[in-house]
Design a protein around this motif. Structure first.
Motif, PDB file in Angstrom:
ATOM      1  N   ARG A 184       0.934  -1.219  -0.119  1.00 34.75           N
ATOM      2  CA  ARG A 184       0.055   0.085  -0.030  1.00 34.75           C
ATOM      3  C   ARG A 184       0.734   1.086  -0.148  1.00 34.75           C
ATOM      4  NH1 ARG A 184      -4.899   2.275   1.905  1.00 34.75           N
ATOM      5  NH2 ARG A 184      -5.168   3.934   0.335  1.00 34.75           N
ATOM      6  N   GLY A 186       1.515   5.619  -0.586  1.00 33.83           N
ATOM      7  CA  GLY A 186       0.997   6.800  -0.202  1.00 33.83           C
ATOM      8  C   GLY A 186       1.779   7.898  -1.306  1.00 33.83           C
ATOM      9  N   ARG A 207      -0.232   5.537  -9.823  1.00 33.34           N
ATOM     10  CA  ARG A 207      -1.696   4.850  -9.869  1.00 33.34           C
ATOM     11  C   ARG A 207      -1.539   3.806 -11.152  1.00 33.34           C
ATOM     12  NH1 ARG A 207      -5.060  10.562  -9.295  1.00 33.34           N
ATOM     13  NH2 ARG A 207      -5.580  10.405  -7.203  1.00 33.34           N
ATOM     14  N   GLN A 217      -5.451   1.630  -4.655  1.00 34.92           N
ATOM     15  CA  GLN A 217      -4.831   2.999  -5.204  1.00 34.92           C
ATOM     16  C   GLN A 217      -4.103   3.993  -4.141  1.00 34.92           C
ATOM     17  OE1 GLN A 217      -5.065   4.507  -8.666  1.00 34.92           O
ATOM     18  NE2 GLN A 217      -4.895   2.299  -8.618  1.00 34.92           N
ATOM     19  N   PRO A 218      -3.044   4.596  -4.466  1.00 36.70           N
ATOM     20  CA  PRO A 218      -2.236   5.177  -3.616  1.00 36.70           C
ATOM     21  C   PRO A 218      -3.219   6.375  -2.705  1.00 36.70           C
ATOM     22  CG  PRO A 218      -1.851   5.871  -5.595  1.00 36.70           C
ATOM     23  CD  PRO A 218      -2.637   5.055  -5.977  1.00 36.70           C
ATOM     24  N   ASP A 219      -2.796   6.304  -1.465  1.00 33.74           N
ATOM     25  CA  ASP A 219      -3.410   7.505  -0.500  1.00 33.74           C
ATOM     26  C   ASP A 219      -2.492   8.861  -0.585  1.00 33.74           C
ATOM     27  OD1 ASP A 219      -4.298   8.861   1.782  1.00 33.74           O
ATOM     28  OD2 ASP A 219      -4.450   7.146   2.884  1.00 33.74           O
ATOM     29  N   ARG A 221      -1.874  12.562   0.029  1.00 35.08           N
ATOM     30  CA  ARG A 221      -1.923  13.497   1.136  1.00 35.08           C
ATOM     31  C   ARG A 221      -1.154  14.736   0.265  1.00 35.08           C
ATOM     32  NH1 ARG A 221      -5.765  11.959   4.813  1.00 35.08           N
ATOM     33  NH2 ARG A 221      -5.843   9.617   4.731  1.00 35.08           N
ATOM     34  N   ALA A 236      -1.911  10.384   9.255  1.00 37.57           N
ATOM     35  CA  ALA A 236      -2.998   9.999   8.337  1.00 37.57           C
ATOM     36  C   ALA A 236      -2.672   8.644   7.529  1.00 37.57           C
ATOM     37  CB  ALA A 236      -3.526  10.849   7.301  1.00 37.57           C
ATOM     38  N   TRP A 237      -1.283   8.642   7.200  1.00 42.51           N
ATOM     39  CA  TRP A 237      -0.933   7.277   6.519  1.00 42.51           C
ATOM     40  C   TRP A 237      -1.023   5.940   7.167  1.00 42.51           C
ATOM     41  CZ3 TRP A 237       3.032  11.042   3.964  1.00 42.51           C
ATOM     42  CH2 TRP A 237       2.521  11.549   2.604  1.00 42.51           C
ATOM     43  N   ALA A 240      -4.373   4.782   8.374  1.00 45.47           N
ATOM     44  CA  ALA A 240      -4.832   4.421   7.071  1.00 45.47           C
ATOM     45  C   ALA A 240      -5.183   2.777   7.005  1.00 45.47           C
ATOM     46  CB  ALA A 240      -4.387   4.585   5.578  1.00 45.47           C
ATOM     47  N   ASP A 241      -6.286   2.205   6.377  1.00 45.96           N
ATOM     48  CA  ASP A 241      -6.696   0.986   6.294  1.00 45.96           C
ATOM     49  C   ASP A 241      -7.247   0.659   4.828  1.00 45.96           C
ATOM     50  OD1 ASP A 241      -7.306  -1.752   6.958  1.00 45.96           O
ATOM     51  OD2 ASP A 241      -9.393  -1.198   7.777  1.00 45.96           O
ATOM     52  N   VAL A 244      -0.428   2.142   5.070  1.00 45.52           N
ATOM     53  CA  VAL A 244       0.439   2.807   4.110  1.00 45.52           C
ATOM     54  C   VAL A 244       1.759   2.651   4.563  1.00 45.52           C
ATOM     55  CG1 VAL A 244       1.299   4.779   3.013  1.00 45.52           C
ATOM     56  CG2 VAL A 244      -1.305   4.538   3.198  1.00 45.52           C
TER      57      VAL A 244
END
Length: 335
Positions: A184, A186, A207, A217-219, A221, A236-237, A240-241, A244
């Motif tokens: 995963r 970011g 992506r 898909q990438p997170d 920020r 936040a990363w 994430a679930d 990341v």
């Protein structure tokens, strides 16, 4: 006559008087005109007189002889002029000079003069813009006799595929480096909206690789280059679930901000979050930990852009495909 009095421009007539020859002879010698039987001793006397007086032919005179200007006007968007952009400008200057072309750069940073005033004042042979500019402006340039109008990262109604240089490949290269160990990703997006021309295709490259490999898909920020904003993005990363574990940063500045945020949280790269940047700025090797980054081949970019300009000016066939630069991952500790 042994020098220039006051601030008056030295002319070919001054050189002729100094060398005791005609102005025509000065012109033939300094322009290397063919089929002129001028003794070498006379040629040397003219060159020495020109050097002694500091004579430089005017741009207008050169343009008349060549049938066009020798100026290539480079248009810089309102972007930070950092390490890689500065290097590209220097390499374009050097490469175009090898073709007897002068590269002049104009930045659009406020409060710059309007673009139309600049190109009308210079009447360049070519305009090379790093970003897109209005098609109406490109049409006006061509109508005024500017022979080449190119936009590296956007349309200028030329016959070239857009873009001439792919930013998407950079993001794809970052992602491919990380996905061997991270499922995963970011993306650290810049907080300057005007950099979207570069950031969006790089994100698209990340992506695309994630989609090809069936990964989430990438997170994405936004990461400002300050500690508080970068800390919020890192938190936040990590919340994430799914989690990341690897970050593709828009450039080294964004990547270094992420590394700083990790340190302030008592975390480490790559153990808690792997980070990869772009540009290999001088400070990237000195960061803690040293930053893994993508190194761009700006010399190939400069030569490719110059080749397209020169070929178009000379009326020869121009390559249609984008410039193929080689990207290299400078592996350090952060990823």
């Amino acid at each position: 006559m042994t020098g220039n009095s006051g601030r008056r421009r030295v002319t070919s007539a001054d050189v002729a008087r100094e060398a005791k020859v005609s102005r025509a002879t000065v012109s033939y010698v300094l322009n290397d005109s063919p089929h002129q039987k001028i003794p070498e001793v006379t040629r040397q006397r003219v060159r020495e007189a020109a050097a002694r007086l500091g004579y430089a032919p005017s741009a207008a005179a050169r343009s008349l002889r060549r049938g066009r200007s020798d100026i290539v006007l480079g248009l810089l968007p309102d972007w930070p002029i950092e390490h890689v952009l500065g290097r590209l400008v220097q390499q374009l200057t050097d490469t175009l000079a090898q073709h007897d072309l002068t590269f002049l750069v104009h930045s659009a940073a406020h409060p710059a003069r309007p673009l139309r005033e600049v190109w009308k004042a210079l009447t360049p042979a070519a305009v090379l813009a790093l970003d897109a500019f209005p098609d109406t402006e490109a049409d006006a340039m061509r109508a005024a006799g500017i022979e080449v109008v190119m936009a590296v990262n956007g349309s200028a109604r030329s016959g070239y595929r857009s873009p001439l240089v792919s930013e998407e490949l950079i993001g794809a290269e970052q992602a491919r480096h990380l996905v061997h160990s991270h499922r995963r990703l970011g993306y650290a997006y810049p907080d300057l909206a005007r950099l979207g021309t570069l950031a969006q295709p790089r994100l698209d490259g990340v992506r695309k690789v994630c989609a090809e490999l069936g990964l989430p898909q990438p997170d994405v920020r936004t990461v400002p280059v300050d500690q508080d904003g970068a800390v919020e993005a890192v938190k936040a990363w990590l919340a994430a679930d799914p989690l990341v574990t690897g970050i593709c940063a828009f450039n080294d500045a964004a990547a270094l901000a992420v590394l700083g945020a990790l340190r302030s949280l008592g975390l480490r790269a790559p153990q808690d979050l792997a980070v990869i940047g772009v540009d290999d700025v001088p400070g990237s090797a000195l960061s803690q930990p040293p930053l893994t980054t993508i190194v761009r081949d700006t010399d190939t970019i400069a030569r490719g852009l110059a080749r397209r300009i020169v070929d178009t000016l000379e009326g020869t066939q121009v390559a249609a495909q984008p410039i193929q630069e080689s990207l290299r991952v400078q592996v350090r500790v952060s990823a």
